[in-house]
Design a protein around this motif. Sequence first.
Motif, PDB file in Angstrom:
ATOM      1  N   ILE A 113      13.378 -10.252   2.826  1.00 43.60           N
ATOM      2  CA  ILE A 113      12.416  -9.792   1.915  1.00 43.60           C
ATOM      3  C   ILE A 113      10.895 -10.321   2.468  1.00 43.60           C
ATOM      4  O   ILE A 113      10.088  -9.433   2.447  1.00 43.60           O
ATOM      5  N   HIS A 117       7.934  -7.753   3.873  1.00 44.73           N
ATOM      6  CA  HIS A 117       6.793  -7.507   2.796  1.00 44.73           C
ATOM      7  C   HIS A 117       5.358  -8.225   3.125  1.00 44.73           C
ATOM      8  O   HIS A 117       4.289  -7.975   3.028  1.00 44.73           O
ATOM      9  N   ASP A 120       2.211  -8.492   1.010  1.00 44.56           N
ATOM     10  CA  ASP A 120       1.930  -7.719  -0.199  1.00 44.56           C
ATOM     11  C   ASP A 120       3.146  -8.046  -1.087  1.00 44.56           C
ATOM     12  O   ASP A 120       3.527  -7.529  -2.049  1.00 44.56           O
ATOM     13  N   LEU A 121       3.693  -9.301  -1.017  1.00 41.33           N
ATOM     14  CA  LEU A 121       4.984  -9.729  -1.775  1.00 41.33           C
ATOM     15  C   LEU A 121       4.338 -10.276  -3.053  1.00 41.33           C
ATOM     16  O   LEU A 121       3.492 -11.033  -3.360  1.00 41.33           O
ATOM     17  N   ASP A 122       5.061  -9.539  -4.225  1.00 39.35           N
ATOM     18  CA  ASP A 122       4.533 -10.202  -5.626  1.00 39.35           C
ATOM     19  C   ASP A 122       5.872 -10.171  -6.038  1.00 39.35           C
ATOM     20  O   ASP A 122       6.952  -9.867  -5.831  1.00 39.35           O
ATOM     21  N   GLU A 123       5.826 -10.778  -7.552  1.00 41.10           N
ATOM     22  CA  GLU A 123       7.015 -11.099  -8.222  1.00 41.10           C
ATOM     23  C   GLU A 123       7.851  -9.948  -8.621  1.00 41.10           C
ATOM     24  O   GLU A 123       8.909  -9.758  -8.474  1.00 41.10           O
ATOM     25  N   GLU A 124       7.436  -8.646  -9.053  1.00 42.93           N
ATOM     26  CA  GLU A 124       7.955  -7.426  -9.150  1.00 42.93           C
ATOM     27  C   GLU A 124       8.791  -7.151  -7.931  1.00 42.93           C
ATOM     28  O   GLU A 124       9.962  -6.598  -7.983  1.00 42.93           O
ATOM     29  N   THR A 125       8.000  -7.232  -6.764  1.00 50.03           N
ATOM     30  CA  THR A 125       8.851  -6.849  -5.323  1.00 50.03           C
ATOM     31  C   THR A 125      10.081  -7.635  -5.286  1.00 50.03           C
ATOM     32  O   THR A 125      11.099  -7.194  -4.775  1.00 50.03           O
ATOM     33  N   VAL A 126      10.021  -9.098  -5.427  1.00 54.98           N
ATOM     34  CA  VAL A 126      10.912  -9.949  -5.368  1.00 54.98           C
ATOM     35  C   VAL A 126      12.206  -9.429  -6.124  1.00 54.98           C
ATOM     36  O   VAL A 126      13.095  -9.192  -5.890  1.00 54.98           O
ATOM     37  N   ARG A 127      11.804  -8.995  -7.417  1.00 56.35           N
ATOM     38  CA  ARG A 127      12.930  -8.870  -8.346  1.00 56.35           C
ATOM     39  C   ARG A 127      13.708  -7.651  -8.062  1.00 56.35           C
ATOM     40  O   ARG A 127      14.759  -7.554  -7.993  1.00 56.35           O
ATOM     41  N   GLN A 128      12.947  -6.613  -7.469  1.00 55.08           N
ATOM     42  CA  GLN A 128      13.458  -5.166  -7.275  1.00 55.08           C
ATOM     43  C   GLN A 128      14.475  -5.425  -5.871  1.00 55.08           C
ATOM     44  O   GLN A 128      15.399  -4.965  -5.829  1.00 55.08           O
ATOM     45  N   GLU A 129      13.863  -6.165  -5.044  1.00 49.86           N
ATOM     46  CA  GLU A 129      14.447  -6.256  -3.665  1.00 49.86           C
ATOM     47  C   GLU A 129      15.632  -7.206  -3.903  1.00 49.86           C
ATOM     48  O   GLU A 129      16.733  -6.938  -3.005  1.00 49.86           O
TER      49      GLU A 129
END
Length: 161
Positions: A113, A117, A120-129
């Motif tokens: 992940i 990314h 552009d890695l943010d909390e929402e992206t981590v949770r989705q991924e």
Amino acid sequence: MSTVKLTVNGKSVSATVEDRTLLVHLLRENLNLTGTHVGCDTSQCGACIVHIDGKAVKSCTTLVGQIDGANVTTIEGIAKGDQLHPMQAAFRDNHGLQCGYCTPGMIMSAIDIVNRHASDLDEETVRQELEGNICRCTGYHNIVKSVLDAAGRMKVAQAAE
Ligand code: FES
Ligand code: FES
């Protein structure tokens, strides 16, 4: 039966396997790399995730015969000697694990992940991924914290190389 050549954690491996042999079984039962876990029989939990040619893949749904010539990395292959991979260190420091059963798969997913990314890695992206990785203990908050922390550490480590 077929004979397959792989590189596993930097070492050449040749294996003669039945056509139905799954990568997770080759790793655990033939190569004794038991850090890769099996947590389900429905391809949902992600405990079995390894890297194939640098990408996170569920080894419970990968036939060994499909990946002749591939480069496989497991949780055992990411530290440099005594020095933990930055993702491992971040999980340790942020309490990103409890029982640890999901952790190898989480870490291998999380490295992929961060690699994909980058900035552009943010909390929402981590949770989705991390949707394909199930943890039954932590409630995920500290896992997400660990991944975000590791993203910074990996950047520093790459800059130093
Ligand atoms: S063991 Fe592979 S997804 Fe659960
Ligand atoms: S730490 Fe126990 S399942 Fe995730």
